[in-house]
Design an enzyme around this catalytic site. Structure first.
Site, PDB file in Angstrom:
ATOM      1  N   LYS A  98      -3.439  -3.316   7.764  1.00  0.00           N
ATOM      2  CA  LYS A  98      -4.383  -3.183   6.647  1.00  0.00           C
ATOM      3  C   LYS A  98      -4.909  -4.533   6.174  1.00  0.00           C
ATOM      4  O   LYS A  98      -5.435  -4.656   5.060  1.00  0.00           O
ATOM      5  CB  LYS A  98      -3.729  -2.412   5.496  1.00  0.00           C
ATOM      6  CG  LYS A  98      -3.425  -0.966   5.905  1.00  0.00           C
ATOM      7  CD  LYS A  98      -3.111  -0.061   4.741  1.00  0.00           C
ATOM      8  CE  LYS A  98      -2.909   1.386   5.246  1.00  0.00           C
ATOM      9  NZ  LYS A  98      -2.361   2.275   4.243  1.00  0.00           N
ATOM     10  N   HIS A 138      26.360   3.941  -5.388  1.00  0.00           N
ATOM     11  CA  HIS A 138      26.238   2.580  -4.873  1.00  0.00           C
ATOM     12  C   HIS A 138      27.237   2.412  -3.744  1.00  0.00           C
ATOM     13  O   HIS A 138      28.384   2.819  -3.848  1.00  0.00           O
ATOM     14  CB  HIS A 138      26.591   1.550  -5.938  1.00  0.00           C
ATOM     15  CG  HIS A 138      25.506   1.365  -6.944  1.00  0.00           C
ATOM     16  ND1 HIS A 138      25.690   0.631  -8.081  1.00  0.00           N
ATOM     17  CD2 HIS A 138      24.240   1.807  -6.985  1.00  0.00           C
ATOM     18  CE1 HIS A 138      24.569   0.644  -8.776  1.00  0.00           C
ATOM     19  NE2 HIS A 138      23.681   1.357  -8.140  1.00  0.00           N
ATOM     20  N   TYR A 187      18.981  -1.542 -17.623  1.00  0.00           N
ATOM     21  CA  TYR A 187      17.927  -1.193 -18.585  1.00  0.00           C
ATOM     22  C   TYR A 187      18.570  -0.799 -19.917  1.00  0.00           C
ATOM     23  O   TYR A 187      18.103  -1.179 -20.990  1.00  0.00           O
ATOM     24  CB  TYR A 187      17.077  -0.014 -18.099  1.00  0.00           C
ATOM     25  CG  TYR A 187      16.522  -0.117 -16.695  1.00  0.00           C
ATOM     26  CD1 TYR A 187      16.485  -1.342 -16.015  1.00  0.00           C
ATOM     27  CD2 TYR A 187      16.014   1.003 -16.054  1.00  0.00           C
ATOM     28  CE1 TYR A 187      15.974  -1.415 -14.732  1.00  0.00           C
ATOM     29  CE2 TYR A 187      15.502   0.932 -14.771  1.00  0.00           C
ATOM     30  CZ  TYR A 187      15.496  -0.274 -14.113  1.00  0.00           C
ATOM     31  OH  TYR A 187      14.996  -0.336 -12.838  1.00  0.00           O
ATOM     32  N   THR A 214       0.818  -1.223   0.000  1.00  0.00           N
ATOM     33  CA  THR A 214       0.000   0.000   0.000  1.00  0.00           C
ATOM     34  C   THR A 214       0.852   1.274   0.000  1.00  0.00           C
ATOM     35  O   THR A 214       0.319   2.372  -0.051  1.00  0.00           O
ATOM     36  CB  THR A 214      -0.945   0.026   1.228  1.00  0.00           C
ATOM     37  OG1 THR A 214      -0.167  -0.173   2.401  1.00  0.00           O
ATOM     38  CG2 THR A 214      -1.979  -1.068   1.128  1.00  0.00           C
ATOM     39  N   GLY A 215       2.169   1.130   0.038  1.00  0.00           N
ATOM     40  CA  GLY A 215       3.045   2.307   0.010  1.00  0.00           C
ATOM     41  C   GLY A 215       3.120   2.920  -1.380  1.00  0.00           C
ATOM     42  O   GLY A 215       2.587   2.371  -2.347  1.00  0.00           O
ATOM     43  N   GLU A 241      30.789  -3.359 -11.808  1.00  0.00           N
ATOM     44  CA  GLU A 241      31.282  -2.004 -11.593  1.00  0.00           C
ATOM     45  C   GLU A 241      32.463  -2.054 -10.634  1.00  0.00           C
ATOM     46  O   GLU A 241      32.792  -3.110 -10.097  1.00  0.00           O
ATOM     47  CB  GLU A 241      30.164  -1.088 -11.100  1.00  0.00           C
ATOM     48  CG  GLU A 241      29.497  -1.523  -9.824  1.00  0.00           C
ATOM     49  CD  GLU A 241      28.253  -0.690  -9.489  1.00  0.00           C
ATOM     50  OE1 GLU A 241      28.058  -0.407  -8.319  1.00  0.00           O
ATOM     51  OE2 GLU A 241      27.480  -0.323 -10.401  1.00  0.00           O
ATOM     52  N   THR A 262      14.309  -2.243  -1.692  1.00  0.00           N
ATOM     53  CA  THR A 262      14.670  -1.118  -0.816  1.00  0.00           C
ATOM     54  C   THR A 262      16.132  -0.708  -0.918  1.00  0.00           C
ATOM     55  O   THR A 262      17.030  -1.546  -0.842  1.00  0.00           O
ATOM     56  CB  THR A 262      14.351  -1.494   0.649  1.00  0.00           C
ATOM     57  OG1 THR A 262      13.001  -1.940   0.718  1.00  0.00           O
ATOM     58  CG2 THR A 262      14.579  -0.309   1.581  1.00  0.00           C
ATOM     59  N   GLU A 263      16.336   0.608  -1.055  1.00  0.00           N
ATOM     60  CA  GLU A 263      17.677   1.170  -1.126  1.00  0.00           C
ATOM     61  C   GLU A 263      18.016   1.802   0.222  1.00  0.00           C
ATOM     62  O   GLU A 263      17.145   2.368   0.879  1.00  0.00           O
ATOM     63  CB  GLU A 263      17.690   2.256  -2.213  1.00  0.00           C
ATOM     64  CG  GLU A 263      19.023   2.934  -2.392  1.00  0.00           C
ATOM     65  CD  GLU A 263      19.008   3.990  -3.504  1.00  0.00           C
ATOM     66  OE1 GLU A 263      17.991   4.124  -4.203  1.00  0.00           O
ATOM     67  OE2 GLU A 263      20.034   4.680  -3.640  1.00  0.00           O
TER      68      GLU A 263
END
Lengths: 381, 290
Positions: free
Chosen positions: B43, B248, B160, B17-18, B210, B98-99
């Site tokens: 919820k 990163h 991407y 729901t976030g 990287e 999540t970052e």
């Protein structure tokens, strides 16, 4: 985030690690007063976020308060690896019997914090690791259980054959570990850990590097940040949730995502240009971020061309386009801009840009080639 | 065929729901992912988009729906707990988007997940997509197409970029995996390479690494000794200055370990084709496939 030696030592002290008495001075007179107060020989140590302070002349032994004043005069304002010394730590000089190295670092390979201890302290530990690896004990810690007593004791006896010293060292390992965890460190170091001729262990130098991801839940650690020791543009970027690193070239880069940002810099170089910066506007976009990014980049007089490279995933490219239009309306650009964007809401973004007199391409290499050419003063193809 | 996720993936979304969770859940549903449940404590009983039941706990979600995979979109300070909750509830695959998860949290999570035999992807990763079968995470579905190239990367948008160029050139993918850029992550290059080597549909692998650490060097060593399929690699950060963190957490060069030059050498020594630019993947992979 880096913190200063004096800050690391304050944290150490809070966890019981013995450290020499010391205070910070920002003027030679203060340094003299502190030395007078202690009444014994002191060390005057530059507080800057770089290694090799000693070699650069930023750490001096002073016999008298007058001597401390003189050395502080020389060190304050000195440049060490491009950083100006604003503060010195005036600290009681320890009697040195032997010097050991103690460090904890989060090791990506073992996926744990690992203690590194060596009786060959006081010098560059990387050199010890390369030349005499048998002189280092590596001890990984399972953070679910913490450092156990027997592990701390093993390190104590690895460093000292004297039982009293070994037990003191073991206790210091436990205290250092707790300080490391409680401060959210990625590195904590005592170099050297000194054994005095009278048989006391004491942390003569201290270093801590904090994991930036910890700062949200540790405001007391965030409060230790010394913004005067960081580039103003980087502080500005961080306050606006951007990751910015200034470089020496003239192509200003605005990219979303760290990997693509690095690849963009590499491509600028590949096509004969030099990137002026690393700038990651991050995942979730809003036009305001782009406005801030442009402000920070155009503040650098070296920038001769601005290159946007946006691959919209979470980032909506129309948000980026709106940001470009808003920012350039408020502050018309003095240098050319090359825009590459593709991905989420690309059609809307292209329309916003063309309606406002910008052109954009969907090809990364094409955009980079054009930006490099413009930065060199050439005409766009 | 594909690796780690496929048509049988039954997904529970933690943090459904976030803001990010709801947006990307819709995207995953549109793509055809079988989203069977969501979790937001407090919820439980609601329906997401009038379709997906929301539960208070992952335990309840798994019991009611048989979810076998979880994707996590919760704030960074809650991510470690969310991962452990999913594994404890029986999910065998957990993808954490999540970052900003503290690395010391990951030192606790990693052994917890391993000891229970589950697989964690991330944290701080774009997720995974098996084109035409299932998508878990945030990789845009429309830049992918089914095919026989396996893709594994430490980056998000750079992935991407490469996938987009592959697709434009007609090179489809079996699975694209973003392992994430954090210093401690659940799945590494070798885990993916091993899975691609075993996957009969995958004919070649594109790998994007990287600067920082030694994961790429170890991956190169694995390719040399354990892989028959061709691999093409790229390293981002060839021009990065030493000692600076490039967004990163993993992308930092400390001392001599982890420079781009070192990694590219390791690639060459292992017979991995080296893409100097992202666009070079296309020609190198085409050549290897012929």
């Amino acid at each position: 985030m880096n913190i200063h030696e004096y800050q690391a030592k304050q944290i150490f002290k809070g966890f019981g690690v013995p450290v020499p008495e010391g205070k910070v001075a920002t003027t030679p007179a203060e340094a003299e007063a502190i030395a007078k107060e202690y009444g014994v020989p002191v060390m005057v140590k530059a507080q800057v976020h770089v290694g090799g302070r000693g070699k650069a002349g930023g750490v001096k032994f002073c016999k008298t308060p007058a001597d401390a004043k003189e050395k502080a005069t020389a060190i304050l304002g000195m440049q060490i690896k491009g950083l100006t010394v604003e503060k010195v730590l005036v600290t009681v000089a320890a009697d040195i019997g032997s010097e050991a190295y103690v460090g904890i670092i989060v090791d990506r390979k073992r996926k744990k914090p690992v203690f590194m201890v060596s009786a060959a302290g006081g010098i560059d530990i990387e050199q010890v690791a390369a030349e005499t690896p048998e002189k280092i004990l590596y001890l990984p810690v399972d953070t679910r259980y913490g450092l156990r007593s027997y592990e701390a004791m093993r390190m104590g006896f690895f460093l000292y054959s004297d039982v009293k010293l070994a037990k003191q060292a073991a206790k210091i390992m436990q205290q250092l570990y707790l300080a490391f965890m409680a401060s959210g460190c990625s590195l904590a170091e005592i170099n050297p850990l000194v054994a005095t001729p009278t048989g006391e262990c004491i942390a003569v130098d201290g270093k801590m590097v904090i994991d930036d991801n910890e700062l949200d839940r540790r405001p007391e650690v965030e409060a230790l940040r010394d913004v005067s020791s960081e580039a103003p543009s980087e502080v500005d970027a961080r306050n606006n949730n951007l990751t910015f690193i200034k470089l020496d070239g003239n192509v200003g880069c605005v990219v979303n995502g760290a990997g693509l940002a690095m690849a963009t810099m590499d491509l600028v170089k590949y096509y004969g240009g030099e990137p002026a910066n690393f700038l990651d506007i991050g995942g979730s976009s809003n036009p305001e971020k782009v406005v801030n990014a442009l402000r920070i980049i155009t503040a650098d007089p070296n920038v001769k061309c601005i290159l946007f490279n946006i691959f919209g995933g979470i980032t909506r490219t129309d948000d980026v386009a709106n940001g470009i239009v808003t920012a350039t309306k408020a502050n018309p650009l003095q240098v050319p801009i090359v825009i590459r964007l593709t991905g989420t809401n690309e059609e809307i973004a292209m329309k916003i840009l063309t309606d406002n007199g910008f052109s954009a391409s969907a090809d990364m290499d094409e955009a980079v080639i054009k930006a490099v050419k413009l930065a060199k003063g050439g005409q766009a193809a | 065929m594909s690796i780690f996720i496929n048509k049988d993936t039954k997904l529970v979304v933690q943090g459904i729901t976030g803001r990010d969770g709801s947006f990307h859940t819709k995207q995953m549903m549109e793509y055809g992912t079988n989203v069977v449940a969501g979790v937001t404590p407090g919820k439980g009983g609601q329906k997401f988009e009038d379709k997906v039941p929301v539960f208070n706990t992952v335990y309840d979600a798994v019991a009611a729906t048989g979810a076998n995979t979880s994707v996590i979109y919760v704030p960074p300070m809650g991510a470690a707990d969310a991962i452990m909750e999913a594994v404890d509830a029986g999910c065998s695959m957990v993808v954490c988007i999540t970052e900003g998860v503290p690395v010391l949290d990951m030192t606790k999570v990693y052994p917890f997940v391993k000891e229970r035999g589950a697989r964690l992807l991330g944290a701080n990763c774009p997720g995974i997509i098996s084109p035409g079968e299932s998508k878990v995470g945030i990789i845009p579905g429309r830049i992918c197409m089914p095919g026989n190239v396996g893709v594994v990367s430490r980056s998000g948008t750079l992935t991407y970029e490469v996938v987009y160029q592959l697709t434009r050139a007609g090179l489809g993918q079996t699975t694209c995996v973003g392992i994430g850029g954090d210093p401690i992550n659940g799945t590494n290059f070798i885990d993916c390479l091993e899975a691609f080597e075993k996957d009969p549909k995958t004919k070649a692998v594109a790998m994007m690494g990287e600067i920082g650490g030694t994961d790429e060097q170890e991956a190169a060593d694995f390719v040399k000794h354990h892989m028959k399929k061709p691999v093409v690699g790229f390293i981002a950060g060839q021009t990065a200055p030493p000692g600076r963190r490039m967004g990163h957490a993993g992308a930092i060069i400390s001392g001599s370990a982890g420079t781009a030059a070192e990694k590219i050498e390791a690639f060459k020594a292992a017979g991995i084709g080296v893409a100097v630019r992202p666009m070079d993947f296309v020609d190198l992979i085409k050549a290897k496939l012929n």
